[in-house]
Scaffold this motif. Structure first.
Motif, short mmCIF file in Angstrom:
data_model
loop_
_atom_site.label_atom_id
_atom_site.label_comp_id
_atom_site.label_asym_id
_atom_site.label_seq_id
_atom_site.Cartn_x
_atom_site.Cartn_y
_atom_site.Cartn_z
N ALA A 102 9.24 59.73 -2.17
CA ALA A 102 7.98 59.33 -1.56
C ALA A 102 7.82 57.81 -1.60
N GLN A 103 8.23 57.16 -2.69
CA GLN A 103 8.13 55.70 -2.79
C GLN A 103 9.06 55.01 -1.79
N GLU A 105 10.18 56.29 1.08
CA GLU A 105 9.64 56.50 2.42
C GLU A 105 8.45 55.57 2.67
N LEU A 106 7.60 55.40 1.64
CA LEU A 106 6.46 54.50 1.80
C LEU A 106 6.93 53.06 2.00
N ALA A 109 8.29 52.75 5.49
CA ALA A 109 7.19 52.78 6.46
C ALA A 109 6.44 51.46 6.48
N ASP A 131 0.35 57.54 8.75
CA ASP A 131 1.59 57.95 8.05
C ASP A 131 1.71 57.23 6.70
N ARG A 132 1.40 55.93 6.70
CA ARG A 132 1.48 55.20 5.43
C ARG A 132 0.45 55.73 4.42
N LEU A 135 1.85 58.97 3.00
CA LEU A 135 2.91 58.71 2.03
C LEU A 135 2.34 58.16 0.72
N GLN A 136 1.29 57.33 0.84
CA GLN A 136 0.65 56.81 -0.36
C GLN A 136 0.04 57.93 -1.19
N ARG A 138 1.09 61.01 -1.21
CA ARG A 138 2.20 61.76 -1.81
C ARG A 138 2.69 61.08 -3.09
N VAL A 139 2.78 59.75 -3.03
CA VAL A 139 3.21 59.01 -4.23
C VAL A 139 2.21 59.21 -5.37
#
Length: 356
Positions: A102-103, A105-106, A109, A131-132, A135-136, A138-139
């Motif tokens: 996740a980190q 991908e963030l 992105a 999307d960002r 992802l944030q 998710r982290v």
């Protein structure tokens, strides 16, 4: 019927039966290490024993079952501990991997995020921002899940460890019990089995509890006679009264004794009988106690009164009328009532202190 009154000796004796016992004895008890009631499998015969001779052996089947169950429970708890540790490590690794992905991908992105409105359309910029944000989240979610998962794994491990300790304690207790199944004589002596309230002693097959006295090693130098006197005969019993004790089954074996203790309250000896008795302890002359053993039956004659010069009449000659005690004296050809003062008495005779 008449009775001629005259001054003379008055002797009141009561007959009592009982057993020889020791004033002091060493108890042989069920060891506390057993932690549970035990069934008696073997008993040594009553009589002479040496120090460390086996007195009682308990049945080992229940203790052996407890030992095997404890070992099985301990192995099961250790397996649960390994499982909890393995699952905790696996869950932590999976969460760490998800967090790393996740980190990454963030980061990608954010590196390629379309922010220039002159190049990208408004919709592209909004979608990239959403999307960002996802992802944030998710982290943050993966990071927040890490600690609860570790705590849950630690709790499962701790619970399994508690089960292991309980099983280990069970095994330890069983091992101690297996070492305590044989009860040994603490010193040389004569082994006797005390009687319970039912009138019998412990027997093979009976259940014994930790700290229960199953046998005794009496001090033969402190033997005394425990006898039972009928409630009606025990009114004048007192300490230091003289007595004569005869050993049943051994004619001519007679001992001088003295009353050491008298129970304050008469009690029944048998639940099925209402008859009550005073329990009396008779101290034997120490110089005459050789050869005696606890448990021998005795017959005791206890001297209650021994008066030299008194007036005594049969109980049948004493009457009570209007709260007064009377005897009827024969005078001038007829019986006349005479009020009297009564002193000592027995079942058959009464001492008249005043009146005749």
């Amino acid at each position: 019927p008449t009775y001629t009154v005259s001054r003379g000796p008055y002797r009141n004796e009561v007959l009592a039966y009982g057993l020889l016992q020791a004033q002091r004895s060493t108890p042989v008890t069920v060891p506390n290490n057993l932690q549970r009631p035990m069934r008696v499998a073997w008993l040594a015969p009553a009589g002479a024993v040496k120090q460390n001779d086996v007195v009682v052996i308990f049945d080992a089947s229940e203790v052996e079952k407890q030992y095997e169950d404890g070992r099985s429970d301990r192995a099961s708890a250790e397996s649960k501990m390994r499982k909890a540790r393995s699952e905790g490590d696996r869950s932590s690794a999976a969460l760490g991997l998800d967090l790393t992905l996740a980190q990454e991908e963030l980061k990608r992105a954010e590196d390629v995020a379309p922010t220039d409105a002159a190049i990208f359309s408004r919709n592209q910029i909004l979608e990239s921002s959403l999307d960002r944000g996802l992802l944030q989240k998710r982290v943050q979610t993966n990071d927040a899940k890490k600690m609860p998962v570790e705590r849950l794994a630690a709790a499962d491990f701790a619970l399994a460890d508690i089960e292991r300790k309980k099983a280990a304690l069970k095994v330890t207790q069983a091992e101690q019990s297996l070492k305590s199944l044989k009860v040994l004589a603490p010193h040389d002596g004569t082994l006797v089995y005390p009687l319970y309230w039912r009138g019998d002693g412990i027997a093979i097959g009976d259940t014994a509890w930790p700290s229960q006295t199953v046998a005794e090693l009496p001090d033969l130098s402190t033997l005394e006679a425990k006898v039972f006197v009928l409630e009606g005969d025990g009114g004048s019993l007192a300490v230091d009264r003289k007595a004569v004790v005869e050993i049943e089954g051994q004619p001519g074996l007679v001992f001088e004794a003295k009353v050491r203790r008298v129970d304050a309250v008469a009690k029944t000896r048998d639940r099925q009988s209402p008859v009550k008795y005073f329990e009396v302890a008779l101290t034997l002359d120490k110089s005459q106690g050789a050869g005696l053993k606890p448990g021998q039956r005795v017959r005791a004659t206890i001297l209650i009164d021994d008066l030299a010069d008194v007036v005594a009449v049969p109980r049948g000659a004493l009457f009570e009328k209007d709260g007064r005690r009377l005897v009827y004296r024969f005078e001038d050809g007829r019986f006349r009532p005479v009020e009297v003062v009564v002193g000592r008495c027995s079942l058959g005779r009464v001492v008249i202190e005043k009146g005749v």
